[in-house]
Each structure stands twice: as C-alpha cells, then as structure tokens.
Design a protein around this motif. Structure first.
Motif: not given
Ligand SMILES: [Zn+2]
Length: 387
Positions: A359-381
């Motif tokens: 909700h601010t102009e400084d909003e960010y993500i760490l791009i290396e966590t795109l695939a990392e968090r996808a892997a965690i969700v997939a493995a959790s499923i």
C-alpha cells in the motif's frame, strides 16, 4: 493419487524468468478495486496464461467490481465433501488509475517494485504456476484457484463465492505476501468500520449561541469514547481516521461525520465491541443532538484454530525440508483467509512470495522467492493426506 514431487519441483524451479515475465504483465495493468475494467484485464492475462497450460477459467459475474474467476485441474470436485485444495488470490490493488504508467514494474538488486507487486500480484503469479505444474505432472490432484476482485475493499461481492468454494476444500492456501521476515501468516485480526453522522442545530455563534446544538461538540465526545474502547494488549484497536463537519467558524455546526476503523482478534471481542460502539453512538452526550451510523467493510478474524495450526505446521515443515526456515506470524491486517477459516476449512495465509511496504510506493518483493514459495506450496500439497 501419485504425486511426482521431484518433477513438480524441478519444473517450478526452472520457471523463474517466466514468472517474472507474467508478474511484469500483471503489475503494469492498473487494477484499483473500483476499476472493474482493469481488474478484469488482469483476470484476462491470468486466464490466457492458464489456457496455455490447458486450464480453463470460468467467470462468476460481479456487477460493480472485478468478476470472481475460478480455474482448476480437471480433478476438482464440487459435490458433497471436502476434496479440493483451494489456492486464493485477489487481483485488485489500492492504487488509482495512472499509477502503473507513473511507476511501472521494475527490478533492481533482487527486488521487484510496482503497484500491487507484493499485494498481491506476485501471489497470483505463484498460484498460476503451482496450478500449471500440477496440471502438467499430477492432474489427478483436485486443485482450484480462485481469483477475486474486491479484497482491498472488504470482499463483500466475492464473499459468497469464497464461502461456497471453501466448503468443497480440505485446505486453503492464501497467497498474500509472506512477511519481510520471510514468515507466513498464522493469524489475522478481524475488523470493520463504522461511519457515523452527528446532527445538531445551527445557530449564529455570537448572536444566538444558546439556540445552537453543536454536532462537532457531540462528534468530539464520540471520538473520545470510541478511542477509550481500545485495549492494545488484547489486540483491540479503534481509530477515528476521518472527520469532517461544520460550515463556518461563526456557525454552531449542524452536521459532522466520522469514520472509525475497528480491529479485534476473535468473535467474542467483536460482538462486545459492536454492542459498546453502538451504545456510544446512539446515546447523546449533548442534549438534543442525534447520531446515525452504519457498520461496513466487515472482515472476519483469521483465528489459529487446531485445523489451521495443523496446516501451518505442515507448511512450516515442508519449507524447512526445502531449506527455508519460516514460522507463522500474527498480523493486524485483514484478509480473505478469515472467510475460508470461518467456514471450518483449514487455512494458511501469507504463503505468497516475500514482500513488504504494501500500500505504499516502496512496495517490493524478493524475486528469488517467487519460485521458492511456489515450491513450498506445491510440496505442501503433495504432502497433504488425500481423503
Ligand atoms: Zn492483499
């Protein structure tokens, strides 16, 4: 159902560039909650991506806001019983039209920036790739993906869609951003707002002072009384964030309005707050003043029930197995996880890519966590017991 975990994870880890590409496309579309065309355009891009991966998307029409979109593997079931895994994400942002041309998607030193990049276009991208991975390698796993369009304004239009779908699910993964610490979310406050208007009687402040009834004076009493209900230790906060009123300094004010944001941890607190707030608003302190009010934008708390805690534990274990140390965190922000949890479906939240400054102009993500968090969700499923 056989789940080829290694193939899923290998494919996901190879999608880094494709994920960034889809994220750039989504971020560069203005999609404020009141911009139906924009929110639906984000949906079209997601549908197109999913169609390219042999996944059909259907729209549940919403008149004023973005449609609710629903996609899934062929194995998704909507008969009696809880069979599906439900991935959730919202396509609306808090930003006005024009924000994306002023501040388009950009990547710098491992961070991606842009309106809604963390909250929650990165989560939508992550969910889309998780779903695509299962469709490719394990289409017999019933996974539904719901993409809503009005979360930032309280999910009133998508509420029934979310509830209905959650009732067919045995687990919900809500891809709101993981916290800046890397942690996911295991509890959230519930909340609502009250809009209230005080009515008095106008009079010349010099000539007929005694004939006036000050709506602003009454509003001030309301504000003080409402703020006194806060109990920060127990997680209860009240903030009158907007006031307006009066016409000129030499007129006793006939009207004034206020809006209060209220947050709480559980339903017992909620019900007591509703009673106390309405008692304050209904009873005049200044004789002859009156107050009208309405409760709006209600969000349910995401309470750490035993079912939710079990799912959180499975998610944490899975992350640790993949070499990512995370734990559950509590946050005061509201989200749709409160809705799915309130119908009894085990829910874990904040499983999206790591980000901050939403909700601010400084909003960010760490791009290396795109695939990392996808892997965690997939493995959790993959790890969830099949019914
Ligand atoms: Zn969000």
């Amino acid at each position: 159902v056989h789940v080829p975990r290694a193939a899923l994870l290998e494919w996901i880890s190879a999608q880094h560039e494709n994920m960034i590409f889809l994220l750039e496309t989504l971020v560069n579309i203005d999609s404020g909650s009141f911009d139906k065309i924009g929110v639906d355009a984000v949906g079209s891009q997601l549908s197109r991506f999913l169609r390219d991966h042999d996944i059909e998307t259907k729209a549940l029409a919403v008149e004023r806001f973005g449609d609710t979109l629903l996609a899934g593997t062929g194995a998704v079931r909507r008969d009696s019983g809880r069979h599906n895994i439900l991935l959730m994400g919202h396509r609306d942002t808090v930003f006005d039209k024009g924000e994306t041309s002023r501040r388009p998607f950009r990547v710098n030193a491992g961070h991606a920036f842009g309106p809604g990049v963390a909250d929650m276009k990165a989560g939508l991208v992550m969910n889309a790739f998780v779903l695509a991975a299962f469709q490719r390698f394990a289409p017999d796993v019933p996974i539904a993906f719901m993409m809503t369009g009005d979360e930032e304004i309280g999910s009133q239009a998508s509420l029934t869609h979310i509830r209905e779908e959650a009732l067919f699910a045995r687990a919900v993964f809500n891809a709101e951003p993981a916290r800046p610490t890397g942690n996911f979310v295991s509890g959230r406050k519930g909340g609502f707002i009250y809009r209230f208007e005080t009515h008095g009687k106008p009079a010349h402040a010099g000539v007929n002072f005694n004939e006036g009834v000050s709506a602003i004076g009454e509003l001030a009493h309301k504000i003080t009384a409402l703020h006194a209900l806060a109990d920060v230790e127990s997680g209860i906060t009240l903030n009158v964030g907007i006031v307006r009123g009066g016409s000129t300094t030499n007129t006793v004010a006939a009207h004034a309005i206020g809006e209060v944001d209220v947050r709480f941890v559980d339903t017992v607190q909620r019900n007591r707050l509703v009673k106390d707030i309405e008692a304050i608003l209904a009873a005049p302190v200044i004789p002859l003043s009156t107050t009208t009010f309405a409760r709006e934008s209600e969000s349910l708390p995401f309470v750490p029930t035993p079912e939710n805690t079990r799912l959180s534990a499975l998610y944490r274990e899975t992350a640790n197995e993949l070499g990512v140390e995370v734990s559950g965190e509590f946050t005061g922000g509201c989200a749709d996880s409160g809705i799915t949890s309130s119908v009894g479906t085990p829910t874990v939240c904040g499983v999206g890519p790591v980000g901050g400054k939403a909700h601010t102009e400084d909003e960010y993500i760490l791009i290396e966590t795109l695939a990392e968090r996808a892997a965690i969700v997939a493995a959790s499923i993959a790890k969830l017991p099949t019914p």
